[in-house]
Design a protein around this motif. Structure first.
Motif, PDB file in Angstrom:
ATOM      1  N   VAL A  68      40.463  -3.005  53.219  1.00 17.49           N
ATOM      2  CA  VAL A  68      39.925  -3.781  53.407  1.00 17.49           C
ATOM      3  C   VAL A  68      38.156  -4.305  53.741  1.00 17.49           C
ATOM      4  N   LEU A  69      37.204  -4.444  52.677  1.00 18.75           N
ATOM      5  CA  LEU A  69      36.124  -4.023  53.183  1.00 18.75           C
ATOM      6  C   LEU A  69      35.689  -5.270  53.660  1.00 18.75           C
ATOM      7  N   SER A  70      36.888  -6.256  53.116  1.00 21.73           N
ATOM      8  CA  SER A  70      35.717  -7.662  53.447  1.00 21.73           C
ATOM      9  C   SER A  70      36.640  -8.678  52.088  1.00 21.73           C
ATOM     10  N   VAL A  71      36.610  -9.902  52.920  1.00 26.90           N
ATOM     11  CA  VAL A  71      37.850 -10.742  52.505  1.00 26.90           C
ATOM     12  C   VAL A  71      37.403 -12.752  51.810  1.00 26.90           C
ATOM     13  N   ARG A 150      42.665  -9.123  57.451  1.00 29.78           N
ATOM     14  CA  ARG A 150      41.887  -8.990  57.937  1.00 29.78           C
ATOM     15  C   ARG A 150      40.445  -7.601  57.141  1.00 29.78           C
ATOM     16  N   ALA A 151      39.464  -7.827  57.587  1.00 23.16           N
ATOM     17  CA  ALA A 151      37.903  -6.556  56.816  1.00 23.16           C
ATOM     18  C   ALA A 151      39.431  -6.126  57.950  1.00 23.16           C
ATOM     19  N   GLY A 152      39.007  -3.905  57.560  1.00 25.08           N
ATOM     20  CA  GLY A 152      39.800  -2.820  58.655  1.00 25.08           C
ATOM     21  C   GLY A 152      40.740  -2.354  58.385  1.00 25.08           C
ATOM     22  N   ASN A 153      42.105  -4.234  57.705  1.00 23.19           N
ATOM     23  CA  ASN A 153      43.222  -3.588  57.163  1.00 23.19           C
ATOM     24  C   ASN A 153      43.601  -2.761  55.932  1.00 23.19           C
ATOM     25  N   VAL A 154      44.317  -1.992  56.282  1.00 23.57           N
ATOM     26  CA  VAL A 154      44.335  -0.928  54.941  1.00 23.57           C
ATOM     27  C   VAL A 154      45.885  -1.737  54.013  1.00 23.57           C
TER      28      VAL A 154
END
Length: 197
Positions: A68-71, A150-154
């Motif tokens: 995830v790059l952005s939410v 969150r951004a950074g999650n896979v």
């Protein structure tokens, strides 16, 4: 006694505010590809179904593992009742922190944009490994899972790419290729299962 409660209340409010800010911060990841595989899209003969006033027409089965790059949450736009959250996601090189450090990523108004610096990989290659997905949660459980990301999650997301319509003529269609860009290039994704790491 009243003077005692005012500072205590102020401290409690500050703690909640700090906790809220920290919980939304991106997750830092070391360099390396976190999601090497492209999304899997397969034909479907799943029947249309309804969510409230919306008719949902599955177009393809879809399974993606991506960083995830952005939410971006949505509450007031025309699709927010159906799709309350968008994820900008990346796979292949666009799941690697070393590559992503050369891009600035923005979401808003149901679009996402990436801004490369002078050391970034080729923009065409980057766009082939990234997408903006309008997410339709299949249940309250799925919605809560998506809202915790969150951004950074896979994430591993499974469900259907869908077209949406309504009796008043409203339509919202999914992209069925990862090679398009601009308006209409986003995936409209009915998410049935979520795994997060």
């Amino acid at each position: 006694m009243r003077d005692f409660w005012k500072p205590l209340l102020a401290i409690i409010v500050c703690c909640f505010g700090i906790a809220g800010m920290l919980s939304g911060r991106p997750i830092e990841r070391p360099p390396g590809v976190l999601a090497p595989d492209e999304p899997i899209q397969t034909p479907t003969d799943a029947a249309p179904f309804s969510i409230g006033e919306f008719r949902i027409a599955p177009q393809a089965r879809f399974d993606i593992s991506a960083r995830v790059l952005s939410v971006e949450p949505y509450r007031v736009d025309g699709g927010a009742k159906l799709s309350p959250i968008d994820f900008a996601v990346g796979w292949g090189p666009m799941s690697d922190s070393a590559v992503l450090s050369h891009f600035r990523i923005k979401q808003g108004s149901r679009f996402f944009t990436i801004y490369p610096d002078e050391s970034a990989i080729d923009l065409g290659t980057a766009l082939l490994g990234a997408a903006n997905m309008h997410l339709i949660p299949a249940s309250q459980r799925v919605r809560k899972q998506l809202e915790s990301v969150r951004a950074g999650n896979v994430v591993q997301l499974t469900g259907y790419l869908v077209n949406v319509s309504r009796a008043d003529g409203y339509t919202w269609n999914t992209s069925l290729t990862r090679k398009d860009t601009g308006a209409g290039a986003c995936e409209l994704f009915y998410v049935e299962e979520v795994a997060v790491r």
